[in-house]
Design a protein around this motif. Structure first.
Motif, short mmCIF file in Angstrom:
data_model
loop_
_atom_site.label_atom_id
_atom_site.label_comp_id
_atom_site.label_asym_id
_atom_site.label_seq_id
_atom_site.Cartn_x
_atom_site.Cartn_y
_atom_site.Cartn_z
N ALA A 174 -15.97 -1.97 11.17
CA ALA A 174 -14.79 -1.66 10.10
C ALA A 174 -14.65 -0.85 8.77
CB ALA A 174 -14.78 -3.05 10.15
N THR A 175 -16.25 -0.75 8.36
CA THR A 175 -16.49 -0.56 6.71
C THR A 175 -16.21 0.84 7.10
OG1 THR A 175 -17.67 -2.23 6.69
CG2 THR A 175 -18.40 -0.40 5.68
N ASP A 176 -16.95 1.47 8.10
CA ASP A 176 -15.82 3.29 8.04
C ASP A 176 -14.33 3.71 8.72
OD1 ASP A 176 -18.68 3.69 8.43
OD2 ASP A 176 -19.26 3.25 10.75
N ALA A 177 -14.37 2.57 9.23
CA ALA A 177 -12.29 2.93 9.48
C ALA A 177 -11.97 3.26 8.39
CB ALA A 177 -11.79 1.97 10.51
N VAL A 178 -12.35 2.46 7.37
CA VAL A 178 -11.48 2.91 6.13
C VAL A 178 -11.88 3.82 5.32
CG1 VAL A 178 -10.49 0.11 6.54
CG2 VAL A 178 -12.57 0.32 5.25
N LYS A 179 -12.55 4.13 5.58
CA LYS A 179 -14.00 4.91 4.11
C LYS A 179 -12.47 6.47 3.73
CE LYS A 179 -18.92 4.22 5.31
NZ LYS A 179 -20.20 4.69 5.20
N LYS B 247 0.53 -0.95 0.24
CA LYS B 247 0.30 -0.21 -0.13
C LYS B 247 0.82 1.02 0.01
CE LYS B 247 -4.08 2.67 1.88
NZ LYS B 247 -5.03 1.87 3.23
N ILE B 248 1.52 0.82 0.41
CA ILE B 248 2.94 2.51 0.77
C ILE B 248 3.64 2.88 -0.48
CG2 ILE B 248 5.05 2.69 1.55
CD1 ILE B 248 4.55 1.99 4.26
N ALA B 249 3.64 1.81 -0.85
CA ALA B 249 4.75 1.76 -2.31
C ALA B 249 3.60 1.97 -3.88
CB ALA B 249 4.79 -0.09 -2.70
N ALA B 250 2.78 1.83 -3.37
CA ALA B 250 1.19 2.31 -4.62
C ALA B 250 0.80 3.38 -4.63
CB ALA B 250 0.42 1.28 -4.67
N SER B 251 0.84 3.95 -3.33
CA SER B 251 0.97 5.54 -2.64
C SER B 251 1.88 6.26 -3.33
CB SER B 251 0.71 5.78 -1.62
OG SER B 251 -0.60 4.69 -0.67
N GLU B 252 3.13 6.27 -2.87
CA GLU B 252 4.14 7.01 -3.67
C GLU B 252 5.32 5.78 -4.45
OE1 GLU B 252 5.45 9.69 -2.35
OE2 GLU B 252 3.04 10.25 -1.54
N PRO B 253 4.21 5.54 -5.48
CA PRO B 253 6.10 4.81 -6.78
C PRO B 253 6.82 5.58 -7.05
CG PRO B 253 3.96 6.08 -7.41
CD PRO B 253 3.46 6.09 -6.10
N GLU B 254 6.45 6.53 -7.36
CA GLU B 254 8.07 7.37 -8.12
C GLU B 254 8.96 7.69 -6.84
OE1 GLU B 254 8.63 7.59 -10.93
OE2 GLU B 254 6.57 7.07 -11.56
N ASN B 255 8.35 8.15 -5.50
CA ASN B 255 9.00 8.45 -4.78
C ASN B 255 9.99 7.57 -3.49
OD1 ASN B 255 9.97 10.65 -2.47
ND2 ASN B 255 8.34 10.73 -1.18
N VAL B 256 9.25 6.47 -3.34
CA VAL B 256 9.68 6.31 -1.83
C VAL B 256 10.21 4.30 -2.67
CG1 VAL B 256 8.75 4.13 -0.95
CG2 VAL B 256 8.06 6.34 -0.80
N ILE C 282 -6.74 -4.12 6.11
CA ILE C 282 -5.89 -3.21 4.94
C ILE C 282 -6.86 -3.36 3.63
CG2 ILE C 282 -3.42 -2.93 4.11
CD1 ILE C 282 -2.59 -3.03 6.77
N PRO C 283 -6.69 -2.96 3.02
CA PRO C 283 -8.10 -3.91 1.21
C PRO C 283 -6.29 -4.44 0.46
CG PRO C 283 -7.09 -1.14 1.40
CD PRO C 283 -7.04 -1.76 2.42
N SER C 284 -6.71 -5.34 -0.58
CA SER C 284 -5.74 -5.71 -0.75
C SER C 284 -5.82 -4.66 -1.93
CB SER C 284 -5.86 -6.89 -1.98
OG SER C 284 -6.54 -7.93 -0.72
N ILE C 285 -3.88 -4.14 -2.33
CA ILE C 285 -3.92 -3.84 -3.27
C ILE C 285 -2.93 -3.95 -4.74
CG2 ILE C 285 -2.13 -1.99 -3.70
CD1 ILE C 285 -3.45 -1.68 -0.91
N PRO C 286 -4.87 -3.13 -5.70
CA PRO C 286 -4.40 -4.61 -7.58
C PRO C 286 -2.50 -4.13 -7.39
CG PRO C 286 -5.72 -2.21 -6.83
CD PRO C 286 -5.26 -2.56 -5.79
N THR C 287 -2.56 -4.97 -7.94
CA THR C 287 -0.71 -5.58 -9.08
C THR C 287 -0.81 -4.52 -9.99
OG1 THR C 287 -0.91 -7.30 -8.46
CG2 THR C 287 1.00 -7.39 -10.05
N PRO C 288 -0.68 -3.62 -10.77
CA PRO C 288 -0.10 -2.58 -11.07
C PRO C 288 0.03 -3.50 -12.25
CG PRO C 288 1.57 -2.05 -10.06
CD PRO C 288 1.33 -2.99 -9.86
#
Length: 455
Positions: free
Chosen positions: A431-436, A27-36, A241-247
């Motif tokens: 739980a649903t509200d927590a990830v909105k 999730k971190i890697a997908a959020s900052e693909p250029e910076n991290v 933590i939701p599953s992160i789609p593979t780019p």
């Protein structure tokens, strides 16, 4: 242009520790693909099992790479007694030198200095290593807030364990529980196993962390969360933590695995909230007499069931049971658990109460029947039954036919089970509200992301 942030990620390579840490990294890697840039450090065996087939190449994300550390097992070593505990002990002895050596390799390989150390909280030595290289240390507690709190109150719990009255009254969030619900490593004052010592050291060092990440959501344990926030510089509950789609088109074990045994297709044919799902994780299997009791209970109840059962355990089932029960139940060697629980077809989850299973079950509104085995299973089970009232513990921690029949009937169709079913749905809503977009876990992730990128 190279990444400006290089996050080192330390994995504890045993049990179910790797997947939640890796999912957060994705999730971190997908959020900052250029910076991290994220470098994963674990044993070769763990990397192969949980990460990439060759443990180094074929990355899903261009900004994630795995590096192998020595597992501490000498060449030609012969295991005896309890191989798993022995492996843990040997691995712990090999730290931190094995990780420090791999860190240098990653820095030379990427040309970017480590700027942050994100580590499984069990690997407490990361606090010293982060201080040595001058970067923030962010431990990830992969279990719930309740087990984290229990380990922080180890001293008080051990004092209470020597008294006649075992009821807990003064630890926030645990009121009404028993000392006997606490993990064995906490109860025993002179416990010297490698795992017990590791947990004691983790609890002692966590207050030094720049931030502590917890695999839960704040609303599940509000009193515990409030207490923990008073003990740490920063506390971030991030789940579910939701599953992160593979780019890319490439796949690995981090992606949701294909349902090769047709669990989801079978579930689609069942009525909503009608199925008994049984799964005891990758390590636990009930003893033979309890397997017989479970089988007899399922055959008596006649509810549709899905049983994730390793092949070797099938030999402990009663003769002819699989053939008879296959008319209304399905046996598989592995089930895509999260998708099974998300399907809306499962009415009760019979589980070992490992934290990953508890979190997935409650986040999807599925009540539980808990049979704990070790570690934090007993505490998780107590929280499910006593504090969240979203399930039941098996009596005396052992499956019997009659008790299991009563528990299944109560939760699936009994009037007394109505509150349990409603509470499970209430927790799903939280739980649903927590990830909105403005939910607590979403906000916490954004704070964490700023922290690791700023570093």
């Amino acid at each position: 242009m190279p990444a400006s942030c290089h996050i080192a990620v330390f994995i504890f390579p045993f049990g179910s520790h790797a997947p939640p840490v890796l999912n957060l990294v994705k999730k971190i890697a997908a959020s900052e693909p250029e910076n991290v840039k994220c470098s994963i450090f674990s044993t070769a065996e763990s990397n192969k099992l949980h990460f990439f087939p060759d443990a180094k190449g074929d990355e899903e994300f261009g900004n994630i790479k795995a590096y192998s550390v020595w597992d501490g097992v000498p060449k030609d070593h012969v295991f005896s007694g309890n191989p798993q505990l022995e492996r843990i002990g040997l691995f712990i002895k090999a730290t931190p030198d094995n990780f420090e050596k791999a860190l240098k390799e990653a820095e030379e390989d990427t040309g970017v200095k480590i700027s942050c150390l994100l580590a499984d909280a069990f690997l407490w030595f990361a606090s010293d290593l982060a201080e040595k290289i001058g970067v923030p240390w962010i431990p990830f507690w992969i279990s719930g807030s309740c087990s984290l709190s229990a380990h922080l109150y180890t001293g008080e719990i051990r004092k209470l364990a020597t008294t006649t009255d075992k009821t807990i009254r003064t630890i926030p969030g645990f009121e009404g529980l028993s000392i006997n619900d606490m993990p064995r490593e906490i109860q025993l004052k002179n416990e010297q196993s490698p795992l017990a010592l590791l947990l004691d050291n983790a609890a002692l060092n966590l207050p030094r962390a720049t931030a502590v990440v917890v695999n839960s959501f704040e609303e599940l344990d509000p009193d515990i969360t409030l207490d923990l926030k008073s003990k740490f510089q920063n506390l971030f509950n991030l789940s579910p933590i939701p599953s992160i789609p593979t780019p890319s088109k490439k796949t690995s074990n981090l992606s949701r695995v294909h349902d090769t045994e047709g669990c989801l297709e079978w579930l689609r044919k069942q009525s909503d909230a009608s199925v008994v799902y049984l799964g005891f994780g990758s390590v636990c299997t009930p003893p033979p007499d309890e397997m017989v009791a479970l089988s007899e209970a399922l055959e008596t109840c006649k509810f549709p069931f899905l049983w994730s059962l390793r092949d070797h355990a099938r030999n402990t089932l009663p003769d002819g049971f699989i053939d008879r029960a296959s008319r209304y139940g399905k046996f598989v060697s592995w089930a895509p658990q999260l998708e099974v629980l998300e399907s809306g077809k499962v009415g009760v989850f019979v589980s070992h109460a490992g934290w990953g299973s508890v979190l997935e079950s409650l986040s999807n509104g599925v009540p539980m029947i808990c049979r704990p085995f070790f570690g934090d299973h007993g505490l998780d089970s107590a929280m499910v039954e006593v504090k969240w009232r979203a399930g039941l513990r098996v009596k005396d921690g052992v499956f019997t036919k009659n008790e299991t029949v009563n528990a299944i009937n109560l939760i699936l169709s009994g009037e007394k089970g109505k509150e349990i079913r409603e509470n499970a749905q209430l927790l799903k809503g939280l739980a649903t509200d927590a990830v909105k977009p403005n939910g607590s876990s979403t906000r916490n992730f954004q704070h964490l992301l700023k922290m690791v990128t700023k570093s």
